[in-house]
Design a protein around this motif. Structure first.
Motif, PDB file in Angstrom:
ATOM      1  N   LEU A  94      13.733 -12.816 -80.552  1.00 62.92           N
ATOM      2  CA  LEU A  94      12.633 -11.877 -80.747  1.00 62.92           C
ATOM      3  C   LEU A  94      13.043 -10.447 -80.433  1.00 62.92           C
ATOM      4  O   LEU A  94      12.204  -9.560 -80.355  1.00 62.92           O
ATOM      5  N   ASN A  95      14.357 -10.237 -80.211  1.00 60.65           N
ATOM      6  CA  ASN A  95      14.899  -8.913 -79.872  1.00 60.65           C
ATOM      7  C   ASN A  95      14.257  -8.340 -78.612  1.00 60.65           C
ATOM      8  O   ASN A  95      13.997  -7.139 -78.508  1.00 60.65           O
ATOM      9  N   TYR A  96      14.020  -9.234 -77.668  1.00 64.02           N
ATOM     10  CA  TYR A  96      13.440  -8.819 -76.394  1.00 64.02           C
ATOM     11  C   TYR A  96      14.397  -9.117 -75.234  1.00 64.02           C
ATOM     12  O   TYR A  96      14.196  -8.659 -74.120  1.00 64.02           O
ATOM     13  N   GLY A  97      15.450  -9.877 -75.526  1.00 69.52           N
ATOM     14  CA  GLY A  97      16.368 -10.324 -74.478  1.00 69.52           C
ATOM     15  C   GLY A  97      15.909 -11.614 -73.836  1.00 69.52           C
ATOM     16  O   GLY A  97      16.489 -12.053 -72.839  1.00 69.52           O
ATOM     17  N   GLU A  98      14.869 -12.252 -74.423  1.00 74.08           N
ATOM     18  CA  GLU A  98      14.287 -13.473 -73.845  1.00 74.08           C
ATOM     19  C   GLU A  98      15.197 -14.671 -74.096  1.00 74.08           C
ATOM     20  O   GLU A  98      16.102 -14.638 -74.939  1.00 74.08           O
ATOM     21  N   SER A  99      14.964 -15.749 -73.357  1.00 77.08           N
ATOM     22  CA  SER A  99      15.714 -16.981 -73.568  1.00 77.08           C
ATOM     23  C   SER A  99      14.797 -18.185 -73.431  1.00 77.08           C
ATOM     24  O   SER A  99      13.864 -18.193 -72.624  1.00 77.08           O
ATOM     25  N   LEU A 100      15.055 -19.193 -74.247  1.00 72.54           N
ATOM     26  CA  LEU A 100      14.345 -20.468 -74.212  1.00 72.54           C
ATOM     27  C   LEU A 100      15.387 -21.569 -74.240  1.00 72.54           C
ATOM     28  O   LEU A 100      16.199 -21.637 -75.174  1.00 72.54           O
ATOM     29  N   LYS A 101      15.356 -22.444 -73.236  1.00 72.97           N
ATOM     30  CA  LYS A 101      16.334 -23.523 -73.143  1.00 72.97           C
ATOM     31  C   LYS A 101      15.612 -24.867 -73.086  1.00 72.97           C
ATOM     32  O   LYS A 101      14.677 -25.043 -72.295  1.00 72.97           O
ATOM     33  N   LEU A 102      16.052 -25.791 -73.937  1.00 72.91           N
ATOM     34  CA  LEU A 102      15.484 -27.134 -74.009  1.00 72.91           C
ATOM     35  C   LEU A 102      16.578 -28.161 -73.756  1.00 72.91           C
ATOM     36  O   LEU A 102      17.683 -28.049 -74.314  1.00 72.91           O
TER      37      LEU A 102
END
Length: 554
Positions: A276-284
């Motif tokens: 999202l070009n926010y520097g966020e991360s989602l890990k599953l």
């Protein structure tokens, strides 16, 4: 015939060369001149004049400021003799200052005395350049400095006044991102620590933009540039977006010790970063192993929330062991990215465990736990290495809380450590070491709250999460040999110690084996063969484990 012509041509060219011989007024001066290593064979008369100017500049740097060329005479058709008079040698100069900040001198290791500082003649040019850079880094890039009123104090010392011509102090009025225009603005302000209205310092800006190479999702294309106009200063940063999403999984198989049947296990690990070009991360993470254990984990991280230097992190973990129990862990924390490598976080963790057997066991019962956590992490990257992009990792966490059951309330503390380091011996040889451990401190323990370890991400040669402990440490080591930029082989030598006070067990474990890794267009393919044993047990071929994994970036 051609050879004779070539020899004649070379002789003609050499005949056009001129020879220069420089002499002093005495033997001592001649030795000093010879020690400077001037060119004696030159192409033409103009080159001789240029070399003499260069030679006098060298003499000036040594302190012979009054040296002069007495005469240049032609001895033969191809030989010239230059006569130099060195005169007096000056060793130091006292430079008097007026309105100059003393911090400038401290930064270049100069000690000011009573309104002046002393510099050796040999270091004078370098010192003035450093001073000019310091003033420029204070927001005045167009300043100029010069020495005026140069006078002779004695035979070895000179004195001069330092004159500084200042211009308008420059501040950053605008920041333009080129290449990756959607680069998160919060990272420019908080990660790179570059923002508008701050004093312009190009040297510091270059140091800060180098930190872009520590990011997983971006890197610097080239050094920053600056556009100066009469009324504004605009900084241009050149950044490109990198692929940071990753997919990791493995398939493991081994022989069941009880029924001698082949059993399979594996996991799926998905990481989505900066989509999202926010520097966020989602890990599953979803894991299933041969002990009928299931793990589901989701981890979300949002850095620089509401354009502040703080970020938030949330995690949900569900662990089910066959039909015995299920643990649901929820955690939330606030973290502060101290710099590109250090991060500090505080938060809360809640655990809810349910006994699925509905039995009257005293060690497997329902409970709720709450811990207040402090986490610290340090990461050092080596992104130039596609096989091993992280060189050093240190993660430490500690928590203080309690466990509640229907019958009592128990105060508890926990400690967790995960760290690894790669020692690069040379381009092909390296040693990988990892230390992983945890400790739960309590007066009594329940089976469904103990740590579970063992397997490819712990001590190799054992079944996944097959070992229960309230305290454990695991040391993993690998000797790695790089066959090419995309292929390496390695050894496996692991050791572990654990305690399980629930059944009064204290034991040592060992794992040995080998493996290899291959970087393909799809990702990093790895295969490990390992065999594990306890302290009082022999290695058995039937207990060997083979793990296959592939990690892909997209």
């Amino acid at each position: 015939m051609q050879l004779v012509f070539w020899m004649l041509f070379c002789n003609f060219i050499n005949a056009q060369s001129l020879h220069l011989n420089v002499k002093g007024t005495n033997e001592t001066e001649s030795k000093i001149i010879d020690s400077l290593g001037y060119k004696k064979k030159l192409e033409n008369y103009k080159a001789i004049q240029t070399e003499l100017i260069s030679l006098q500049q060298k003499l000036n740097n040594l302190g012979y400021l009054e040296s002069k060329l007495e005469r240049l005479q032609r001895e033969t058709d191809s030989t010239y003799i230059a006569h130099l008079q060195l005169n007096n040698k000056y060793n130091f100069v006292h430079i008097y200052i007026e309105e100059v900040k003393k911090d400038f001198f401290k930064n270049i290791n100069l000690k000011t005395l009573d309104g002046y500082f002393i510099v050796s003649i040999a270091e004078l040019e370098t010192t003035l350049e450093k001073l000019n850079n310091e003033i420029a880094n204070s927001g005045d890039p167009f300043n100029s400095i010069q020495l005026t009123d140069l006078q002779k104090t004695n035979d070895s010392t000179l004195s001069a006044n330092l004159k500084i011509t200042s211009n308008k102090i420059r501040t950053i009025d605008g920041i333009v991102i080129k290449g990756y225009e959607k680069f998160p603005k919060s990272y420019t302000k908080h990660f790179l620590k570059i923002k508008t209205s701050q004093t312009f310092n190009l040297s510091k800006i270059k140091q800060q933009t180098n930190l872009l190479n520590d990011l997983q999702f971006a890197n610097q294309i080239k050094e920053p540039e600056v556009l100066f106009t009469k009324d504004s200063t605009t900084l241009y940063l050149y950044i490109e977006k990198k692929k940071a999403n990753s997919f990791d999984g493995f398939l493991g198989f081994g022989t069941n010790a009880e029924n001698q049947k082949l059993e399979f296990d594996g996991y799926l690990d998905l990481s989505l970063i900066n989509n999202l070009n926010y520097g966020e991360s989602l890990k599953l993470l979803y894991k299933s192993d041969e002990n009928e254990q299931r793990t589901f984990n989701v981890d979300i991280s949002l850095p620089y929330l509401f354009k502040s230097p703080l970020g938030v992190n949330g995690r949900l973990n569900i662990f089910r062991r066959d039909s015995s129990f299920v643990n649901v862990t929820q955690s939330a924390n606030i973290f502060y990215q101290i710099n590109s490598r250090n991060k500090l976080a505080i938060g809360i963790e809640a655990i809810n465990s349910s006994n699925l057997l509905n039995s009257s066991s005293t060690t497997l019962i329902d409970y709720n736990s709450t811990f207040y956590q402090i986490d610290y992490s340090y990461t050092k990257q080596q992104y130039y290495d596609s096989l091993f992009p992280t060189n050093f990792l240190f993660e430490f966490s500690t928590g203080l809380g309690n466990r509640n059951t229907e019958s009592n309330k128990e105060n508890q503390t926990n400690f967790q450590l995960n760290s690894f380091k790669i020692f690069n011996l040379n381009h092909r040889n390296s040693i990988y070491t990892r230390l992983n451990g945890a400790y739960l401190n309590s007066n009594n323990y329940l089976e469904n709250e103990l740590y579970r370890f063992g397997g490819i991400n712990s001590i190799r040669g054992f079944e996944e999460n097959s070992i229960l402990a309230n305290l454990f440490t695991v040391l993993n080591t690998e000797y790695r040999y790089r066959l090419s930029n995309n292929l390496y082989i390695h050894s496996v030598l692991d050791a572990s110690y654990f305690e399980n006070q629930l059944n009064s067990t204290k034991e040592k474990l060992f794992g040995i084996g080998f493996g290899f890794g291959l970087l393909t267009n799809t990702g990093l393919f790895r295969l490990n063969y390992s065999n594990g044993k306890t302290e009082n047990q022999k290695f058995k071929f039937s207990d060997s484990k083979v793990h296959i994994s592939i990690s892909s970036t997209f």
